[in-house]
Design a protein around this motif. Structure first.
Motif, PDB file in Angstrom:
ATOM      1  N   CYS A   1       0.848  -1.207   0.000  1.00  0.00           N
ATOM      2  CA  CYS A   1       0.000   0.000   0.000  1.00  0.00           C
ATOM      3  C   CYS A   1       0.877   1.247   0.000  1.00  0.00           C
ATOM      4  O   CYS A   1       1.726   1.405   0.884  1.00  0.00           O
TER       5      CYS A   1
ATOM      6  N   CYS B   1       0.084   4.214   0.701  1.00  0.00           N
ATOM      7  CA  CYS B   1      -0.199   5.206   1.755  1.00  0.00           C
ATOM      8  C   CYS B   1       0.920   5.190   2.801  1.00  0.00           C
ATOM      9  O   CYS B   1       1.174   6.185   3.465  1.00  0.00           O
ATOM     10  N   ASN B   2       1.560   4.008   2.937  1.00  0.00           N
ATOM     11  CA  ASN B   2       2.770   3.918   3.764  1.00  0.00           C
ATOM     12  C   ASN B   2       2.578   4.313   5.225  1.00  0.00           C
ATOM     13  O   ASN B   2       3.506   4.880   5.845  1.00  0.00           O
ATOM     14  N   CYS B   3       1.407   4.070   5.785  1.00  0.00           N
ATOM     15  CA  CYS B   3       1.175   4.426   7.193  1.00  0.00           C
ATOM     16  C   CYS B   3       2.179   3.660   8.070  1.00  0.00           C
ATOM     17  O   CYS B   3       2.334   2.438   7.916  1.00  0.00           O
TER      18      CYS B   3
ATOM     19  N   LYS C   1      -8.400   6.145   2.707  1.00  0.00           N
ATOM     20  CA  LYS C   1      -7.804   7.441   3.081  1.00  0.00           C
ATOM     21  C   LYS C   1      -7.529   8.234   1.808  1.00  0.00           C
ATOM     22  O   LYS C   1      -6.652   9.093   1.789  1.00  0.00           O
TER      23      LYS C   1
ATOM     24  N   CYS D   1       0.806   0.643  10.062  1.00  0.00           N
ATOM     25  CA  CYS D   1       0.014  -0.346   9.319  1.00  0.00           C
ATOM     26  C   CYS D   1       0.321  -1.776   9.755  1.00  0.00           C
ATOM     27  O   CYS D   1       1.483  -2.161   9.881  1.00  0.00           O
TER      28      CYS D   1
HETATM   29  S1  SF4 Z   1      -3.136   1.417   7.198  1.00  0.00           S
HETATM   30 FE1  SF4 Z   1      -2.356   2.835   5.637  1.00  0.00          FE
HETATM   31  S2  SF4 Z   1      -0.706   1.707   4.612  1.00  0.00           S
HETATM   32 FE2  SF4 Z   1      -1.935   0.195   5.708  1.00  0.00          FE
HETATM   33  S3  SF4 Z   1      -3.430  -0.544   4.215  1.00  0.00           S
HETATM   34 FE3  SF4 Z   1      -4.397   1.141   5.362  1.00  0.00          FE
HETATM   35  S4  SF4 Z   1      -4.028   2.980   4.149  1.00  0.00           S
HETATM   36 FE4  SF4 Z   1      -2.577   1.390   3.437  1.00  0.00          FE
END
Ligand code: SF4
Length: 295
Positions: free
Chosen positions: A33, A35-37, A119, A40
């Motif tokens: 992903c 978004c790289n949180c 997100k 995660c």
């Molecule tokens: S937490 Fe962030 S990095 Fe993990 S899947 Fe959800 S949006 Fe993607």
């Protein structure tokens, strides 16, 4: 250009329905992903510190998904499908790859209901498709009386602080942008709300910070707000605990001792903390007249 990865199976059936999101199945259009949180739960050596480096498209996913949906539909084994449980189905690559869009077309064809949490702002591209699913999906028998529609949509928000979001969720849209999307989804008639998951201990779990999230959800017409604690895994350099602690070091190093004391080496905060968080959120939600569950 993303790399491709073949898969043997794409539709995952859960042992039991998810209590929060009501999904019985999950499908993930991408591996990793962008978004790289940092927090995660999929983090780890498989994806590396920057998940963009190993992000992949599941090359044969559509053919496999069609086969699996056909088999489940034939048996009448309907259930809500979470699209993107280990990836954000609308991360920026989706604008050109359109795998999520193709998945939704198959889910519409086989009349499976859908849950999506994102997100990203890209979800509005698929509103027509989602509206068709909302009207035509077949719900599992035990949800037919209470849900009566085929789509549930959430935007995910862990804090309203943009500075923290930039540090923790570098590839995601800002909270204000996510909330504007929520308002659009609601205006289009969807059942939609906010996933305040994970709430960040000592950062966004205070009454004041939770109030900001829940009030913002209310102002943007959310049907519900779900809250949940932060899990932190592992000690390798790409693991969520390692990356999150690096964030704490930069943001407020004094918090590290408090996290150590709260987690005590566990993946998740203690039951008592989770109960207090739940009670705090429920109290605020009650005063703002907003549900703390989807139904
Ligand atoms: S937490 Fe962030 S990095 Fe993990 S899947 Fe959800 S949006 Fe993607």
């Amino acid at each position: 250009m993303l790399s491709t990865k073949p898969v043997k199976s794409i539709l995952n059936k859960h042992k039991k329905r998810d209590n929060w999101f009501l999904d019985d199945y999950s499908v993930n259009p991408y591996d990793g992903c962008s978004c790289n949180c940092l927090y995660c739960y999929i983090r780890g050596s498989k994806y590396g510190e920057n998940m963009n480096d190993r992000l992949a498209v599941k090359e044969n996913a559509l053919a496999i998904l069609e086969k699996q949906l056909h088999a489940r539909a034939k048996k009448g084994d309907y259930g809500i499908v979470a699209v993107g449980s280990a990836t954000d189905a609308y991360m920026p690559h989706e604008a050109s790859y359109k795998i999520t869009e193709a998945f939704l077309r198959l889910l519409l064809k086989y009349r499976f209901p859908v849950f999506i949490s994102t997100k990203s702002t890209l979800i509005t591209r698929d509103m027509d498709l989602l509206q068709q699913i909302d009207k035509t999906a077949i719900l599992p028998a035990d949800l037919q009386g209470s849900l009566q529609r085929g789509v549930i949509l959430s935007v995910s928000i862990s804090t309203m602080d943009e500075n923290i979001c930039n540090m923790l969720e570098p590839g995601a849209a800002l909270p204000a942008e996510r909330l504007n999307i929520l308002k659009e989804l609601k205006a289009a008639g969807f059942l939609a709300g906010v996933n305040a998951i994970p709430v960040l201990p000592f950062i966004s779990d205070t009454e004041k910070e939770l109030q900001k999230i829940i009030a913002a959800a209310r102002q943007h017409d959310a049907d519900y707000v779900l809250t949940g604690g932060l899990t932190l895994f592992g000690s390798d350099k790409a693991d969520s605990k390692t990356l999150y602690y690096q964030f704490l070091q930069r943001y407020d190093a004094a918090l590290i001792k408090r996290y150590d004391a709260l987690y005590q080496g566990n993946f998740y905060p203690p039951w008592q903390y989770q109960q207090q968080l739940k009670a705090r959120a429920e109290k605020i939600a009650a005063t703002l007249n907003i549900r703390t569950s989807i139904l």
